[in-house]
Design a protein around this motif. Structure first.
Motif, PDB file in Angstrom:
ATOM      1  N   SER A   8       1.504  17.357 -11.197  1.00 56.44           N
ATOM      2  CA  SER A   8       1.321  16.644  -9.927  1.00 56.44           C
ATOM      3  C   SER A   8       2.578  15.866  -9.547  1.00 56.44           C
ATOM      4  O   SER A   8       2.942  15.802  -8.371  1.00 56.44           O
ATOM      5  N   VAL A   9       3.248  15.287 -10.533  1.00 57.58           N
ATOM      6  CA  VAL A   9       4.493  14.569 -10.246  1.00 57.58           C
ATOM      7  C   VAL A   9       5.558  15.548  -9.746  1.00 57.58           C
ATOM      8  O   VAL A   9       6.269  15.270  -8.777  1.00 57.58           O
ATOM      9  N   ALA A  10       5.658  16.707 -10.407  1.00 59.52           N
ATOM     10  CA  ALA A  10       6.647  17.709 -10.003  1.00 59.52           C
ATOM     11  C   ALA A  10       6.399  18.162  -8.569  1.00 59.52           C
ATOM     12  O   ALA A  10       7.340  18.327  -7.780  1.00 59.52           O
ATOM     13  N   ALA A  11       5.125  18.353  -8.223  1.00 61.30           N
ATOM     14  CA  ALA A  11       4.799  18.796  -6.867  1.00 61.30           C
ATOM     15  C   ALA A  11       5.182  17.738  -5.833  1.00 61.30           C
ATOM     16  O   ALA A  11       5.714  18.061  -4.759  1.00 61.30           O
ATOM     17  N   ARG A  12       4.932  16.462  -6.157  1.00 63.09           N
ATOM     18  CA  ARG A  12       5.216  15.392  -5.211  1.00 63.09           C
ATOM     19  C   ARG A  12       6.718  15.125  -5.067  1.00 63.09           C
ATOM     20  O   ARG A  12       7.170  14.670  -4.016  1.00 63.09           O
ATOM     21  N   LEU A  13       7.475  15.404  -6.116  1.00 59.69           N
ATOM     22  CA  LEU A  13       8.914  15.143  -6.063  1.00 59.69           C
ATOM     23  C   LEU A  13       9.714  16.341  -5.552  1.00 59.69           C
ATOM     24  O   LEU A  13      10.931  16.222  -5.363  1.00 59.69           O
ATOM     25  N   GLN A  14       9.029  17.439  -5.319  1.00 60.78           N
ATOM     26  CA  GLN A  14       9.744  18.626  -4.839  1.00 60.78           C
ATOM     27  C   GLN A  14      10.447  18.313  -3.525  1.00 60.78           C
ATOM     28  O   GLN A  14       9.863  17.774  -2.585  1.00 60.78           O
TER      29      GLN A  14
ATOM     30  N   ARG B 164       0.877  -1.179   0.000  1.00 62.40           N
ATOM     31  CA  ARG B 164       0.000   0.000   0.000  1.00 62.40           C
ATOM     32  C   ARG B 164       0.905   1.217   0.000  1.00 62.40           C
ATOM     33  O   ARG B 164       1.450   1.590   1.040  1.00 62.40           O
ATOM     34  N   ALA B 165       1.089   1.809  -1.149  1.00 63.99           N
ATOM     35  CA  ALA B 165       2.030   2.922  -1.270  1.00 63.99           C
ATOM     36  C   ALA B 165       1.692   3.718  -2.518  1.00 63.99           C
ATOM     37  O   ALA B 165       0.990   3.245  -3.415  1.00 63.99           O
ATOM     38  N   ALA B 166       2.207   4.934  -2.558  1.00 63.20           N
ATOM     39  CA  ALA B 166       1.996   5.802  -3.716  1.00 63.20           C
ATOM     40  C   ALA B 166       2.983   5.453  -4.814  1.00 63.20           C
ATOM     41  O   ALA B 166       4.166   5.221  -4.555  1.00 63.20           O
ATOM     42  N   VAL B 167       2.501   5.404  -6.037  1.00 67.60           N
ATOM     43  CA  VAL B 167       3.352   5.366  -7.224  1.00 67.60           C
ATOM     44  C   VAL B 167       2.968   6.591  -8.051  1.00 67.60           C
ATOM     45  O   VAL B 167       1.781   6.848  -8.270  1.00 67.60           O
ATOM     46  N   LEU B 168       3.950   7.362  -8.454  1.00 69.61           N
ATOM     47  CA  LEU B 168       3.681   8.544  -9.261  1.00 69.61           C
ATOM     48  C   LEU B 168       3.717   8.146 -10.729  1.00 69.61           C
ATOM     49  O   LEU B 168       4.709   7.626 -11.215  1.00 69.61           O
TER      50      LEU B 168
END
Length: 267
Positions: free
Chosen positions: A255-261, A241-245
């Motif tokens: 959204s990927v850029a925001a999560r990887l910031q 159970r985990a996030a995958v971008l």
């Protein structure tokens, strides 16, 4: 035996990435790379692929092979300039975009008979998932819980419904990859495959023997099914159970850029 080699499938045409959608406007540099369909090189401060390679190094992998097309000089040039130190980086060329099973075949000489992991170039997987591929004996597939992909990651519900559902046997091994969950699975947690695998060299025979799919491609999930049904492969499923971008289309980039910031990249 730990798996120390990893293959990143970076040959795709990026058809969806080339198309416009309703996502946030892209920066000029991002739009230029998106127009070429080379998803792994889309800049998010630095190319997206840098984050993937750094995560593989964090998980314990020592050798990484990028499967690219003969036209992908920009990928070679980027990593020639960087000269990664944490991993030994090499390239395999898939001459034609014939599908993911054919892409894996391109990396056969890199594997050199050893176990190896395989991941996509347009997904950022959590380090803990990659670490499972590193520490467990191959073959293994990480199954990502579908609801968590929506709740914790950036995958829309309508997209996650298209991911293959894993039919898991009582001993924790993979039986089948289903296009849609069965009624027996609908009452419980459903785990999806996002091409987060480790294999032994037996997979190469399956990749050679798999017939083209309805889309006319040689697809890795179908090669895995062939290996289970005909070659007796027993593949462990590691539920997570985990996030995958997911960066399949232009609308995902923001959204990927925001999560990887703030993510530290060390190559």
């Amino acid at each position: 035996m730990q798996t120390t080699k990893a293959v990143i499938l970076a040959r795709g045409l990026g058809t969806r990435m080339r198309k416009s959608d309703d996502g946030a406007p892209l920066e000029p540099a991002q739009a230029a790379v998106a127009d070429r369909g080379v998803k792994g090189m889309i800049p998010i401060g630095r190319p997206f692929m840098d984050y993937l390679i750094s995560a593989l190094a964090d998980a314990g992998f020592a050798e990484v092979c990028l499967v690219i097309g003969p036209e992908h000089d920009e990928v070679r040039e980027h990593y020639a300039r960087l000269a990664p130190r944490r991993v030994q980086l090499s390239f395999a060329v898939q001459r034609e975009p014939l599908g993911t099973a054919d892409a894996v075949l391109a990396a056969e000489s890199f594997a050199a008979g050893m176990p190896f992991a395989v991941i996509n170039s347009d997904n950022y997987y959590p380090v803990e998932a990659l670490a499972e591929l590193h520490r467990r004996a191959a073959p293994v597939v990480v199954g990502f819980e579908r609801d968590a992909l929506v709740r914790l990651g950036n995958v829309p519900e309508e997209r996650v419904a298209r991911f293959g559902a894993l039919d898991i046997a009582g001993d924790g091994t993979l039986r089948r990859i289903l296009a849609t969950p069965t009624s027996a699975m609908s009452g419980g947690e459903i785990y999806a495959s996002l091409n987060c695998w480790s294999f032994t060299s037996d997979i190469f025979r399956a990749c050679r023997e798999v017939p083209p799919s309805a889309r006319g491609e040689l697809e890795l999930p179908q090669a895995v099914q062939l290996a289970i049904d005909r070659l007796g492969m027993r593949m462990l499923v590691v539920p997570m159970r985990a996030a995958v971008l997911d960066m399949s289309s232009r609308g995902d980039i923001a959204s990927v850029a925001a999560r990887l910031q703030g993510t530290v990249v060390a190559l």
